[in-house]
Scaffold this active site. Sequence first.
Site, PDB file in Angstrom:
ATOM      1  N   HIS A 173      24.425  52.987  54.721  1.00  0.00           N
ATOM      2  CA  HIS A 173      23.047  53.491  54.663  1.00  0.00           C
ATOM      3  C   HIS A 173      22.629  53.996  56.043  1.00  0.00           C
ATOM      4  CE1 HIS A 173      18.952  54.006  53.380  1.00  0.00           C
ATOM      5  NE2 HIS A 173      18.531  53.260  54.382  1.00  0.00           N
ATOM      6  N   ASP A 175      19.856  55.732  58.260  1.00  0.00           N
ATOM      7  CA  ASP A 175      18.451  56.142  58.387  1.00  0.00           C
ATOM      8  C   ASP A 175      18.339  57.307  59.369  1.00  0.00           C
ATOM      9  OD1 ASP A 175      16.960  54.163  56.807  1.00  0.00           O
ATOM     10  OD2 ASP A 175      17.759  52.708  58.229  1.00  0.00           O
ATOM     11  N   ASP A 287      16.784  52.066  49.560  1.00  0.00           N
ATOM     12  CA  ASP A 287      15.920  51.539  50.625  1.00  0.00           C
ATOM     13  C   ASP A 287      14.434  51.923  50.573  1.00  0.00           C
ATOM     14  OD1 ASP A 287      15.673  49.839  52.805  1.00  0.00           O
ATOM     15  OD2 ASP A 287      16.010  51.419  54.274  1.00  0.00           O
ATOM     16  N   ASP A 424      23.411  48.964  56.426  1.00  0.00           N
ATOM     17  CA  ASP A 424      22.961  49.999  57.356  1.00  0.00           C
ATOM     18  C   ASP A 424      24.056  50.361  58.358  1.00  0.00           C
ATOM     19  OD1 ASP A 424      20.667  49.549  55.995  1.00  0.00           O
ATOM     20  OD2 ASP A 424      19.416  49.061  57.734  1.00  0.00           O
ATOM     21  N   HIS A 567      12.201  57.547  54.549  1.00  0.00           N
ATOM     22  CA  HIS A 567      11.424  56.331  54.278  1.00  0.00           C
ATOM     23  C   HIS A 567      11.133  55.466  55.503  1.00  0.00           C
ATOM     24  CE1 HIS A 567      15.723  55.321  53.507  1.00  0.00           C
ATOM     25  NE2 HIS A 567      15.416  54.278  54.267  1.00  0.00           N
TER      26      HIS A 567
END
Length: 1147
Positions: A173, A175, A287, A424, A567
């Site tokens: 994941h 970000d 998420d 993550d 997000h």
Amino acid sequence: MKLKKQVTVCGAAIFCVAVFSLYLMLDRVQHDPARHQSGGNFPRSQISVLQNRIEQLEQLLEENHEIISHIKDSVLELTAHADGQPAPPRRDNGSWALPPESRPSFLAVSPQDCQFALGAGGESPDLQMLAVYALLPFDNQDGGVWKQGFDITYEPSEWDTEPLQVFVVPHSHNDPGWIKTFDKYYYDQTQHILNSMVLKMQEDPRRRFIWSEISFFSKWWDNISAQKRAAVRRLVGNGQLEMVTGGWVMPDEANSHYFAMIDQLIEGHQWLEKNIGVTPRSGWAVDPFGYSSTMPYLLKRSNLTGMVIQRVHYAIKKHFAATQNLEFMWRQTWDPDSSTDIFCHMMPFYSYDVPHTCGPDPKICCQFDFKRLPGGRINCPWKVPPRAITEANVAERAQLLLDQYRKKSKLYRTKVLLVPLGDDFRYDKPQEWDAQFLNYQRIFDFLNAQPQLHVQAQFGTLSDYFDALYKKVGIVPGMRPPGFPVLSGDFFSYADREDHYWTGYFTSRPFYKSLDRVLEAHLRGAELLFSLALAHTRRAGASSRYPLSDYSLLSSARRNLGLFQHHDAITGTAKEAVVVDYGVRLLHSLTNLKRVIINAAHYLVLWDKDSYRYDPATPFLSVDDTRLNQDSLPERTVVKLDASPRFLVVFNPLEQERLSLVPLLVDTPHVRVLSEDGQPLPAQLSAHWGSATDVVPDVYQLSILARLPALGLRVLQLQKSFDGHTTLQSSVRLYLHGRDVTVRKQDAVPVQVFPAAPDDFCLESQHLRGCFSGSSGLLQSLRRAGDEWEQRVSTEFFIYGTRTSKDKSGAYLFLPDGEAKPYAPKDPPIVRVTEGPLFSEVSSSYQHVQTVVRLYNVPGLEGLSLDMSFLVDIRDHVNKELAVRFSTDIESDDTFFTDLNGFQIQPRRYQQKLPLQANFYPMPAMAYIQDTQSRLTLHTAQALGVASLGSGQLEVILDRRLMQDDNRGLGQGLKDNKRTCNRFRLLLERRSSTNKVQDGRPVSFPSLLSHLTSMHLNAEALVLPVAQQPALPALRSFTPLSTTLPCDFHILNLRTLQAEDDSLPSAEAALILHRKGFDCSLEAKNLGFNCTTSQGQLALGSLFQGLELSSLQPTSLTLMYPLGTASNSTNIQLHPMEIATFRVRLG
């Protein structure tokens, strides 16, 4: 003479309309399909058909009568005001009388178009989220090893006839900004993840991996060799690597607006198609902090067939697990059949990390996260470390893991199991690839070699899982699997444990939530104007002289807006330095988009297009405002006047003509405004205030009443003029409330200063009367013209504190210390009342907030709602949140309504059994309360958190300042507050007596007036002054549309597609249309424009004036799939609520 001519023409028009309407009625009666279906059984069916016909005729006659009476009224107005328009006289009651609109305006909505909101709904869903909420106790009982769940048991023989199929799906994941900026994450981690991926996946064809964030992937792609690119295409082609969802980011679903959600999806999908030649099939959103039902709709329209979600309230997860409802068909609340259904898998446990994905016991699952092997940088909090898999221990380890797999599979309906494997920024080192893939492969090899275990385990992609499931239940992807429930509703608000509700982020960092929408409005405006200018230059053979390089500015703005939908971006939940990085990107793109708009407008308003020359050094138009820094409020440009006239170009980004007050700052009070053909236009002169008591010297606010063409550009001219009657004056009363302050004024605008506070007072326009408290200066009640009664709408400010115990509010969580307390500033407010013929307003300045409530005294839509703004500055607060509450006597009980992503309305219930913070919801565009008589809608220009904590109340959190982290990984509080301006419209509507409100239904729609009010608020007209120059070329207004669009249609975008060289535009564009669903049961009077609907039909071929639509291909939402063949017909039809994309060629 002129008068007689007008009356004759209007008379003839009435006659024609009457005749034509009767002809249409007869035509409808003759061509009724029902008549041809009745077949031979003569009497009864024919009689009922006849009855229906007669009823329809009666209804049509009534409609016809209404239209005629509207036209009559308009004719009377015309004759009364045919000669000249003098300055408006004062009425006896102190309000101003304005010359009525000189054009007929009416609402003609066909009864068929009203049926949709009444809901001819098909079968009702098995799971309605409002009903689920009513059912659950929310008691948070201890469930044992699965703390928020229950003990899971099984019989080993359950898989004897049908083995368990396990798909372990490796994922990382990433970000695009959170603790580090996007670029820092890329350089430190993401590039290494993707580089290792190419290497390690080729070592064993059984390995699988999924990736979702195209923002990162495209940056990496630009930096890798052709050889590596070929390897990636091979991995995608042979099914080892799957691109899931394929958006630019994994967007927040609470605060994001549907324009931006779609735009980032198109940006990602177009990139994938062009560079890898792949179309995503499955959605992956592990998420985002709660889920909107808009997303499944957009994914379904993009041809995806399955999706995964994770962050859902733990009590809902437990309930769905207990009833085997974690997999369902997600359907829109307004869908009459099943055309919006998409298969959705909800993950059952606390998190998407490895300890919470293999099964119910995190202590065991953590032992199978081989990044945590002893000696590494992270370990297992449950104190039992993983062990590398060997010949000696594989039997025991595999048995332990299989037990978890079996328990997890008991929560689902099939014997196919999804087990994500990642977290993550995982897999950033080759050692981790080896640790996970080699150890798991040993376990799989062991399990698959033991027939008595009845299990088949392997690595898989998301689509491998979905395909196996579809095969098992015997359907093709996209169909509804037999025996699975249908769900409708959404998944807000989210709690991950105890009473920790993630409702703070609905407001966190409101400055940037507002900037996001400003950029979005500019991007839409720039896309439209650029596409139109390009089509016109191509038609004139002049595209070589046009700055095609503007396309790369558009492209980068799409990507910056897309990035901000992430997000941790629009949510306000990133570290301070990361927020600055986002802000710089947003401002950079905003500046560039103004340039794109200016260049397009320059070409389109030139009378002689051959004289067009693009000169980047000296732009033809100047910008309407500038921002000094990424965190500054905009400063409006002051237009300087001298002897020669100055011209303005005003851009209306709406697809409906609008009659608006165009605001402008000028350097002299001696000014007159003319249309391009020299007709004087009404304009009001007011002071420009720098603070509550200081007028800015030598700057004046001019508000011009102008009619702006749909999607068009209107040319206006300003002249310096010392003739006293040219502008309409306003007057100001300033109440100091006993405060000892000096007042700076200037002569041109009269200001009366009163040392005390006023008594309560009212302001009135031709549509509304607002009454205000003298002591607070805040709105107390509202009355619409023609209404018998006053609607109480009292406005108050409140403060929420945070808890004193261990857990406190932060960027994500709202954990208040009980109910809000009234805001008590140390000084009373300074109240300023401005009255004038075109608008009047009340401003009250408190220590932390300055409010302005404005009534527009103009005909039509602009005057039907109250304009409100709150300038908030809470930088000296500690652990406080500022809320504004509107209290009315509307009997709304426990029900209120909020929008999802500006796309649809979701009814909400105040839940007594839940804590206060659980009753807040996202409000990206509007919220309303209603009873059988009225509806009060608060429209917003930025996403904020909203609640209705008591009957007749609406409450909005305006800003929050929190000094500590809330333990969700951010490691910071919210201490970087800015001066923020929050903008709203307050609309009061009455129900027409015939339609009773249906509050029980899980679906609701705004009225057409409400939709249009929201558009006005969110798409302001842009005022672009023509730069001063020696020889000005002749200009003319630009009106792109040849017909009026039905007023339930919205042109979401006209997005020029990229050419082979992606910095250049192609000849094709994506036309994205949305037909809105609307409620007819609210009165619509004095709209000020002709609003008609057409059962969703639209002739696109003749829509754009002077441009031919040379091709029209309906496609899926993101243009990846053609729908049907490109036909010669350019007539289209949309269903209510439908968003449709067309690949078009204009020229």
